[in-house]
Scaffold this motif. Structure first.
Motif, mmCIF file in Angstrom:
data_model
loop_
_atom_site.group_PDB
_atom_site.id
_atom_site.type_symbol
_atom_site.label_atom_id
_atom_site.label_comp_id
_atom_site.label_asym_id
_atom_site.label_seq_id
_atom_site.Cartn_x
_atom_site.Cartn_y
_atom_site.Cartn_z
ATOM 1 N N ASP A 134 0.808 -1.226 0.000
ATOM 2 C CA ASP A 134 0.000 0.000 0.000
ATOM 3 C C ASP A 134 0.838 1.271 0.000
ATOM 4 N N GLY A 135 2.174 1.119 -0.013
ATOM 5 C CA GLY A 135 3.067 2.273 -0.091
ATOM 6 C C GLY A 135 3.344 2.948 1.222
ATOM 7 N N THR A 136 2.740 2.482 2.331
ATOM 8 C CA THR A 136 2.950 3.146 3.616
ATOM 9 C C THR A 136 4.188 2.604 4.319
ATOM 10 N N VAL A 137 4.807 3.478 5.081
ATOM 11 C CA VAL A 137 5.885 3.111 5.996
ATOM 12 C C VAL A 137 5.364 3.367 7.397
ATOM 13 N N ARG A 138 5.357 2.318 8.236
ATOM 14 C CA ARG A 138 4.699 2.401 9.541
ATOM 15 C C ARG A 138 5.675 2.085 10.673
ATOM 16 N N ALA A 139 5.404 2.662 11.845
ATOM 17 C CA ALA A 139 6.146 2.384 13.080
ATOM 18 C C ALA A 139 5.197 1.721 14.069
ATOM 19 N N TRP A 140 5.664 0.639 14.718
ATOM 20 C CA TRP A 140 4.827 -0.130 15.641
ATOM 21 C C TRP A 140 5.526 -0.253 16.989
ATOM 22 N N PRO A 141 4.855 0.120 18.084
ATOM 23 C CA PRO A 141 5.415 -0.172 19.414
ATOM 24 C C PRO A 141 5.227 -1.661 19.708
ATOM 25 N N LEU A 142 6.246 -2.288 20.272
ATOM 26 C CA LEU A 142 6.184 -3.725 20.524
ATOM 27 C C LEU A 142 5.599 -4.061 21.882
ATOM 28 N N TYR A 143 5.477 -3.089 22.756
ATOM 29 C CA TYR A 143 4.916 -3.336 24.078
ATOM 30 C C TYR A 143 3.520 -2.710 24.150
ATOM 31 N N GLY A 144 2.573 -3.452 24.686
ATOM 32 C CA GLY A 144 1.202 -2.982 24.721
ATOM 33 C C GLY A 144 0.476 -3.374 23.445
ATOM 34 N N GLU A 145 -0.695 -2.801 23.255
ATOM 35 C CA GLU A 145 -1.531 -3.159 22.109
ATOM 36 C C GLU A 145 -1.776 -1.970 21.175
ATOM 37 N N GLN A 146 -0.937 -0.945 21.255
ATOM 38 C CA GLN A 146 -1.158 0.224 20.424
ATOM 39 C C GLN A 146 -0.977 -0.124 18.947
ATOM 40 N N ASP A 147 -1.776 0.559 18.119
ATOM 41 C CA ASP A 147 -1.666 0.371 16.678
ATOM 42 C C ASP A 147 -0.452 1.128 16.155
ATOM 43 N N GLY A 148 -0.013 0.707 14.985
ATOM 44 C CA GLY A 148 1.089 1.406 14.359
ATOM 45 C C GLY A 148 0.643 2.733 13.771
ATOM 46 N N ILE A 149 1.601 3.620 13.550
ATOM 47 C CA ILE A 149 1.318 4.928 12.955
ATOM 48 C C ILE A 149 2.019 5.003 11.603
ATOM 49 N N VAL A 150 1.402 5.717 10.663
ATOM 50 C CA VAL A 150 1.984 5.894 9.338
ATOM 51 C C VAL A 150 2.994 7.037 9.398
ATOM 52 N N LEU A 151 4.253 6.727 9.047
ATOM 53 C CA LEU A 151 5.290 7.755 9.051
ATOM 54 C C LEU A 151 5.233 8.580 7.767
ATOM 55 N N TYR A 152 5.075 7.915 6.624
ATOM 56 C CA TYR A 152 4.939 8.606 5.350
ATOM 57 C C TYR A 152 4.440 7.613 4.304
ATOM 58 N N GLN A 153 4.155 8.112 3.110
ATOM 59 C CA GLN A 153 3.528 7.322 2.049
ATOM 60 C C GLN A 153 4.344 7.449 0.766
ATOM 61 N N HIS A 154 4.701 6.293 0.172
ATOM 62 C CA HIS A 154 5.305 6.298 -1.161
ATOM 63 C C HIS A 154 4.200 6.405 -2.208
ATOM 64 N N ASP A 155 4.523 6.960 -3.361
ATOM 65 C CA ASP A 155 3.592 7.033 -4.478
ATOM 66 C C ASP A 155 3.727 5.741 -5.297
ATOM 67 N N GLY A 156 3.311 4.651 -4.693
ATOM 68 C CA GLY A 156 3.484 3.330 -5.276
ATOM 69 C C GLY A 156 3.887 2.356 -4.193
#
Length: 822
Positions: A134-156
């Motif tokens: 989907d072109g997204t670059v995401r960051a995920w915390p490994l502790y807890g159940e928080q969802d990842g956040i989108v850092l930025y988006q590639h055009d492709g």
């Protein structure tokens, strides 16, 4: 001219004859590494004709755990957390997380297509990064159940991702873009002419990218600097960075060190690469290669050792290295939907350990060798280094690492002083070793030309004795000819004439050989005769040594080992030869020897001058070595923790040390932000010894960076007034301080700047006092007192010296112990 590439080809089993295709592939002086058919953990190196060159043991690596992802795995990452974790990106759009014991911890949902890349940074132990269809670059915390956040988006599509220092993330995608994210800031670094297929980082900081357009680019910092291309005849398929090295895989089945001269040919298209962490006990790079045939290959470019790891039943798409209890751990993921964990098994028997110098960096000696090599590259005149340590402290091992560091830029001349002692004059042994090294850089005709030109050069230097010898030989040959000459009236006369000619020529040739060996010092006896028959032999030898060194294709460096096994007369003879014959010509010298042995040799050789020349705190032996060497490098001490790890390695068991991953990440972040030596010392001081051991190499890199060195030299200027009043003392102080700081850093010993500076001055001004304080640090409390009963008589006058009183005001016994590595 670029160095010739050495190709190492892997064959699972070897039956004795080298197959024709492989023979053709390595015909240009390549080698072939094959497994011993009788021992799967041993390899044989063959030349292009199938002749065995050497055998070597390969440490076995076995599969330790199998994890099932339930979907084809596209990439994997190792997370140095507590406990360590494994993350796998999968084609079903999920990134799965396990602990290293196999417990499933979490599934990361968020991508709307396959997850093509996962990455973890040792500087952010609680976080993992992903990129996908989907072109997204995401960051995920490994502790807890928080969802990842989108850092930025590639055009492709986002195809690849890597994480490094300071929360840095770099990715590449189908939009041809290479993008960097750092602490919320997004930077487009630049574009390729086709989609980006892989990204990597050098030294965890400098981005590297490969593209379907067949290029690899090294992106300099800051953004906007021109990329550096490395051309190839084939399209790149994967890339990985290790310190300053770049390893790439190509469609034609080659894995190459892009800026070096080493390559590996594999029987499949490589799809994934990983390189061993610098935190492993064995810090020599190990490259893991995953390909379409499902095999994982472990390759050591330094030795050529290669091991197959079978297990996956489909192409391998992801590889990552990590460490567990100082054992190297490899994680792999494949299209078969499995994630496999590999490591060396615990040994069930003890093998004999040899006393030979090690080619594996079990005690973190290689960074010290790199630092010595850097010093030599930065000097333009002859530089003499003393590698100082007692017998058995590992000096020969360090010398071996130095040789590997220097061999590309220097003509390295190994010199075993113990083996050469007694053969002939020391200068002749040095000259012979230099000639051997220079000849080794040439082919047959080059060696022949060197031999002829050197003979004429020595003939010009020897002069009259050789001319007289040749005249006598010619006269003798002519006399023999005359005795046998005739008018050729009969067959018997012809035979006599031929016999006379043979006798004359034979006499001339034999005489010429004798003259060359004795008058041109081609032998040890000839060298001794030359010394005895020439009015100024050392002047001519000095000139010839310079002539020969000028014929070397690269600057010359001598590596002198085992000098502390020689008699005192040879020690003095060799060092004096270096001093008088070589120093002004240009070659560098690294002498590995126990300093106490060298000092004692000079004091015994010049015993009559000992009392007349020696100074308080500076006996005669110290004065000689101080004049001789520009830099002394003490061997690092081994603390109990590292000693335990070293013994565990020899026994084949895992070392029990484990550092807290979060603390390691914190200290690495602090080191990354440090710009001065004092900041590095502060970061190292505020943590445990286990963490210091893990980050010692990075700390050394920081304190030896140009900006840190400049800041350190500025700080050290304040101590100039406590040094002897000459420029050489200041240079020696800076050199000695920087090297001792490097050694203490590798030990994980953060000595405060002020303590180390004052101790270095004390070592330079009163070395015998420093030797006494190493073993009796509490004696420093007696400075400026009258309680000197326990102080050796020659040192007592120093304890009331105003200079020492001023210098020692802040030096405590504990500070001295720290400065000495205790």
């Amino acid at each position: 001219m670029a160095p010739q590439r050495e190709t190492r080809v892997y064959i699972p089993r070897h039956s004795g004859a080298l197959p024709a295709p492989l023979s053709a592939l390595v015909a240009d002086s390549g080698t072939v590494v094959v497994h011993d058919p009788a021992d799967a953990d041993r390899v044989i190196t063959l030349d292009a004709l199938g002749t065995e060159l050497k055998r070597a043991a390969v440490a076995p690596v076995r599969e330790q755990r199998l994890l099932r992802a339930g979907s084809p795995v596209t990439s994997v990452a190792f997370v140095e957390a507590d406990p360590p974790m494994v993350v796998a990106g999968c084609e079903d759009g999920v990134a799965r997380v396990w602990s290293l014991d196999g417990t499933a911890l979490r599934e990361l949902h968020g991508h709307t297509g396959p997850v093509w890349g996962v990455a973890a940074s040792r500087y952010a132990a609680g976080q993992v990064f992903t990129c996908g269809q989907d072109g997204t670059v995401r960051a995920w915390p490994l502790y807890g159940e928080q969802d990842g956040i989108v850092l930025y988006q590639h055009d492709g599509i986002a195809n690849a991702i890597v994480a490094g220092r300071g929360s840095t993330v770099v990715s590449g995608g189908d939009d041809n873009q290479v993008i960097r994210w750092t602490n919320g800031s997004v930077e487009p670094l630049g574009t390729h002419n086709d989609f980006v297929t892989g990204v990597a980082l050098l030294d965890d900081a400098t981005p590297v990218s490969i593209s379907n357009d067949g290029t690899i680019r090294l992106w300099s910092y800051p953004t906007g600097a021109a990329p550096l291309p490395f051309p190839t005849d084939s399209t790149y398929t994967c890339v990985v960075g290790y310190e300053s090295m770049i390893f790439t895989g190509t469609e034609d089945g080659l894995v190459t060190e892009a800026q070096g001269d080493t390559a590996l040919a594999v029987a499949t298209q490589p799809r994934a690469l990983a390189v061993s962490s610098i935190d492993s006990i064995d810090s020599r790079p190990t490259v893991a290669i995953g390909g379409d045939d499902g095999l994982i290959r472990l390759w050591e470019p330094g030795s050529g050792a290669l091991t197959n790891l079978p297990g996956h039943t489909g192409p391998v798409r992801g590889l990552a290295f990590g460490t567990l209890d100082d054992r190297l751990v490899l994680v792999s993921g494949g299209v078969d939907g499995t994630v496999r964990v590999w490591t060396r098994p615990m040994a069930d028997q003890i093998e004999w350990a040899t006393d030979a110098p090690s080619d594996k960096d079990l005690l973190r000696r290689q960074p010290l060798a790199r630092l010595i090599a850097r010093h030599l590259r930065n000097v333009n005149s002859s530089f003499l280094v003393h590698l100082d340590g007692p017998w058995g402290s590992g000096k020969s091992t360090v010398l071996g690492f130095v040789r590997e560091e220097l061999k590309q830029d220097f003509t390295v001349v190994p010199f075993d002083a113990w083996r050469e002692a007694g053969v002939g004059p020391a200068w002749w042994a040095l000259l012979t070793a230099l000639r051997t090294a220079v000849r080794g850089q040439r082919g047959f005709w080059g060696r022949l030309g060197l031999r002829i030109s050197e003979s004429f050069a020595r003939l010009r230097r020897v002069g009259a004795p050789v001319a007289l010898a040749l005249a006598v030989l010619l006269a003798a040959g002519a006399g023999i000819w005359w005795l046998f000459a005739s008018d050729l009236k009969s067959f018997g006369d012809i035979v006599k004439n031929i016999t006379g000619a043979i006798a004359g020529v034979g006499t001339l040739v034999a005489g010429a050989l004798v003259a060359s060996r004795f008058l041109l010092w081609d032998s040890a006896r000839g060298a001794k005769l030359f010394e005895q028959s020439n009015t100024n032999p050392m002047l001519e030898v000095n000139r010839h040594f310079g002539w020969l060194a000028a014929r070397a294709k690269r600057p010359v460096v001598f590596l002198v080992d085992d000098l502390d096994r020689c008699k005192e007369s040879y020690v003095v003879d060799l060092l004096d030869s270096v001093q008088t014959l070589v120093r002004d010509i240009g070659p560098h010298f690294i002498v590995s020897a126990d300093g106490a042995w060298l000092r004692a040799s000079y004091e015994q050789a010049y015993e009559r001058f000992t009392t007349a020349v020696a100074e308080p705190g500076r006996p005669l032996g110290y004065l000689f070595l101080d004049k001789f060497f520009q830099l002394r490098v003490p061997m690092p001490m081994i603390d109990s923790s590292r000693q335990e790890g070293y013994l565990s390695t020899l026994l084949g068991t895992a070392a029990p040390r484990r550092a807290n991953a979060a603390e390691v990440a914190r200290v690495r972040t602090e080191l990354d932000r440090s710009s001065t030596e004092a900041e590095v010392v502060a970061a190292m001081s505020a943590t445990s010894q286990e963490v210091r051991d893990r980050v010692a190499t990075e700390a050394l890199q920081r304190i030896t960076s140009p900006e840190a060195v400049a800041a350190t030299e500025h700080v050290l200027q304040r101590y100039a007034k406590q040094l002897p009043k000459n420029p050489r003392a200041m240079k020696r102080f800076i050199n000695t301080y920087s090297m001792v700081r490097a050694v203490r850093t590798l030990e994980g010993n953060p000595v405060p700047v002020a303590d180390l500076a004052r101790w270095t001055i004390l070592e330079i001004r009163w070395p015998s006092l420093a030797d006494h304080l190493r073993t009796h640090p509490e004696s420093i409390l007696h400075v400026d007192t009258t309680e000197l009963e326990d102080i050796p008589e020659p040192l007592r006058p120093l304890f009331t010296d105003a200079a020492l009183v001023d210098l020692s005001r802040t030096l405590t016994p504990d500070a001295i112990r720290a400065c000495c590595g205790d």
